[in-house]
Design an enzyme around this catalytic site. Sequence first.
Site, PDB file in Angstrom:
ATOM      1  N   GLY A  15      16.484  58.044 -25.789  1.00 56.60           N
ATOM      2  CA  GLY A  15      17.486  58.306 -26.679  1.00 56.60           C
ATOM      3  C   GLY A  15      19.121  57.032 -26.622  1.00 56.60           C
ATOM      4  O   GLY A  15      19.101  55.853 -26.798  1.00 56.60           O
ATOM      5  N   THR A  88      21.894  69.870 -22.766  1.00 60.07           N
ATOM      6  CA  THR A  88      22.503  70.908 -23.200  1.00 60.07           C
ATOM      7  C   THR A  88      21.716  71.946 -22.773  1.00 60.07           C
ATOM      8  O   THR A  88      20.241  71.566 -22.461  1.00 60.07           O
ATOM      9  CB  THR A  88      22.809  71.077 -24.738  1.00 60.07           C
ATOM     10  N   GLN A 146      28.245  76.154 -27.169  1.00 60.96           N
ATOM     11  CA  GLN A 146      28.500  75.617 -26.039  1.00 60.96           C
ATOM     12  C   GLN A 146      29.882  75.012 -25.212  1.00 60.96           C
ATOM     13  O   GLN A 146      30.426  74.119 -24.264  1.00 60.96           O
ATOM     14  CB  GLN A 146      28.650  73.815 -26.642  1.00 60.96           C
ATOM     15  N   TYR A 149      29.129  72.981 -22.434  1.00 62.75           N
ATOM     16  CA  TYR A 149      28.734  71.864 -22.428  1.00 62.75           C
ATOM     17  C   TYR A 149      29.957  70.968 -22.741  1.00 62.75           C
ATOM     18  O   TYR A 149      31.045  69.794 -22.672  1.00 62.75           O
ATOM     19  CB  TYR A 149      27.652  71.485 -23.670  1.00 62.75           C
TER      20      TYR A 149
HETATM   21  P1  NDP Z   1      18.230  62.783 -24.288  1.00 58.87           P
HETATM   22  O1  NDP Z   1      17.870  63.823 -23.635  1.00 58.87           O
HETATM   23  O2  NDP Z   1      17.515  61.925 -25.752  1.00 58.87           O
HETATM   24  O3  NDP Z   1      17.986  61.753 -23.028  1.00 58.87           O
HETATM   25  C1  NDP Z   1      18.462  61.839 -21.764  1.00 58.87           C
HETATM   26  C2  NDP Z   1      18.483  61.375 -20.819  1.00 58.87           C
HETATM   27  O4  NDP Z   1      19.356  61.867 -19.971  1.00 58.87           O
HETATM   28  C3  NDP Z   1      17.030  60.689 -20.318  1.00 58.87           C
HETATM   29  O5  NDP Z   1      16.650  59.646 -19.550  1.00 58.87           O
HETATM   30  C4  NDP Z   1      17.031  61.867 -19.209  1.00 58.87           C
HETATM   31  O6  NDP Z   1      15.705  62.163 -18.597  1.00 58.87           O
HETATM   32  C5  NDP Z   1      18.367  61.873 -18.784  1.00 58.87           C
HETATM   33  N1  NDP Z   1      18.691  62.635 -17.619  1.00 58.87           N
HETATM   34  C6  NDP Z   1      18.478  64.456 -17.894  1.00 58.87           C
HETATM   35  N2  NDP Z   1      19.102  65.103 -16.878  1.00 58.87           N
HETATM   36  C7  NDP Z   1      18.762  63.996 -15.966  1.00 58.87           C
HETATM   37  C8  NDP Z   1      19.554  64.005 -14.703  1.00 58.87           C
HETATM   38  N3  NDP Z   1      19.742  65.150 -14.058  1.00 58.87           N
HETATM   39  N4  NDP Z   1      19.226  63.046 -14.066  1.00 58.87           N
HETATM   40  C9  NDP Z   1      19.358  61.812 -14.460  1.00 58.87           C
HETATM   41  N5  NDP Z   1      18.463  61.510 -15.488  1.00 58.87           N
HETATM   42  C10 NDP Z   1      18.661  62.676 -16.631  1.00 58.87           C
HETATM   43  O7  NDP Z   1      20.146  63.098 -24.596  1.00 58.87           O
HETATM   44  P2  NDP Z   1      20.508  61.445 -25.691  1.00 58.87           P
HETATM   45  O8  NDP Z   1      20.276  60.018 -25.945  1.00 58.87           O
HETATM   46  O9  NDP Z   1      20.882  62.416 -26.445  1.00 58.87           O
HETATM   47  O10 NDP Z   1      22.191  61.613 -24.894  1.00 58.87           O
HETATM   48  C11 NDP Z   1      22.620  60.881 -24.623  1.00 58.87           C
HETATM   49  C12 NDP Z   1      24.364  61.467 -23.408  1.00 58.87           C
HETATM   50  O11 NDP Z   1      25.294  61.340 -24.719  1.00 58.87           O
HETATM   51  C13 NDP Z   1      24.132  62.478 -23.176  1.00 58.87           C
HETATM   52  O12 NDP Z   1      25.800  62.796 -21.788  1.00 58.87           O
HETATM   53  C14 NDP Z   1      24.858  63.729 -24.464  1.00 58.87           C
HETATM   54  O13 NDP Z   1      25.112  64.896 -23.646  1.00 58.87           O
HETATM   55  C15 NDP Z   1      26.100  62.110 -24.715  1.00 58.87           C
HETATM   56  N6  NDP Z   1      25.843  62.696 -26.340  1.00 58.87           N
HETATM   57  C16 NDP Z   1      24.486  62.345 -27.282  1.00 58.87           C
HETATM   58  C17 NDP Z   1      25.250  63.290 -28.635  1.00 58.87           C
HETATM   59  C18 NDP Z   1      23.940  62.911 -29.618  1.00 58.87           C
HETATM   60  O14 NDP Z   1      24.310  63.125 -30.738  1.00 58.87           O
HETATM   61  N7  NDP Z   1      22.412  62.925 -28.859  1.00 58.87           N
HETATM   62  C19 NDP Z   1      26.443  63.681 -28.961  1.00 58.87           C
HETATM   63  C20 NDP Z   1      27.249  63.441 -28.064  1.00 58.87           C
HETATM   64  C21 NDP Z   1      27.104  63.169 -26.752  1.00 58.87           C
HETATM   65  P3  NDP Z   1      14.195  62.013 -18.646  1.00 58.87           P
HETATM   66  O15 NDP Z   1      13.688  61.605 -19.916  1.00 58.87           O
HETATM   67  O16 NDP Z   1      13.725  61.885 -17.616  1.00 58.87           O
HETATM   68  O17 NDP Z   1      14.774  63.691 -19.449  1.00 58.87           O
END
Ligand code: NDP
Length: 242
Positions: A15, A88, A146, A149
């Site tokens: 992502g 989330t 949320q 969140y």
């Molecule tokens: P994704 O779900 O696509 O990717 C999440 C990433 O975070 C993955 O690499 C996952 O690893 C990793 N991750 C999750 N939990 C942990 C943990 N406990 N320790 C280490 N790594 C972890 O998320 P997005 O790319 O959509 O979101 C990225 C950030 O942007 C987040 O903080 C999100 O809240 C924020 N955000 C996203 C929005 C959106 O519309 N997408 C909007 C606003 C904010 P693994 O592959 O191992 O699961």
Amino acid sequence: MTTSRVAVVTGGTRGIGKAISVALKAAGYRVAANYCGNDEAAQEFTKETGVPTYKFDVADYAACKKGVAAITHDLGPVDILVNNAGITRDGTMHKMDCDQWNAVINTNLGSCFNMCRTVIDGMRDRAFGRIVNVGSINGQMGQYGQVNYAAAKSGIHGFTKALAQEGAGKHITVNAIAPGYVDTDMVRSVPPPVLEKIIARIPVGRLGRAEDIARGVLFLVADDADFITGATLSINGGQHMY
Ligand code: NDP
């Protein structure tokens, strides 16, 4: 730009984090991408990008210390930290259980403490640091279903401003990015009818791309971005302005 700087991106394999890792590498940084559970995605990511991955849970302080020690051993001391990992666990308050609350607070907000506390001494010693915390439009506006969140992401914005004040004298900048809705796995889990309504409220008429957020990170971590600290950069297609 100094190309020898070491950057860590939490949740850097998928992502938004993946786009950040790729953009930092393309700009010449030495990048470490963290993840937590999805080994397959992480392996695919390294194959595709050449960026090494480090598996640890950012909600766990001891694990962060161990993970950062491994990164420092392999790449050198951490100059740039992007706290991007987030999850989330949606539900309205009257249906939310303690596990949903704790998981989201600890992964999204606790992680910022765990990672910053781990790297801050080195940044202070070397009198240089760039920290970018990924918040959310829903931390700025609130969002139905949320509470967990929105609280965590809103907390990130306060965290950023407080740490920015502490870091300023040591040339450590601390900023936040508040993405709007970005086309990643996280958003793809939103039911299509709900997503359509969300897109209708975005003035530019589309979801964000992960690269739109990475662009902001690159801007904030540059060596010459040293007068930008304590700021929140909203990248949301005009959905929320204030
Ligand atoms: P994704 O779900 O696509 O990717 C999440 C990433 O975070 C993955 O690499 C996952 O690893 C990793 N991750 C999750 N939990 C942990 C943990 N406990 N320790 C280490 N790594 C972890 O998320 P997005 O790319 O959509 O979101 C990225 C950030 O942007 C987040 O903080 C999100 O809240 C924020 N955000 C996203 C929005 C959106 O519309 N997408 C909007 C606003 C904010 P693994 O592959 O191992 O699961």
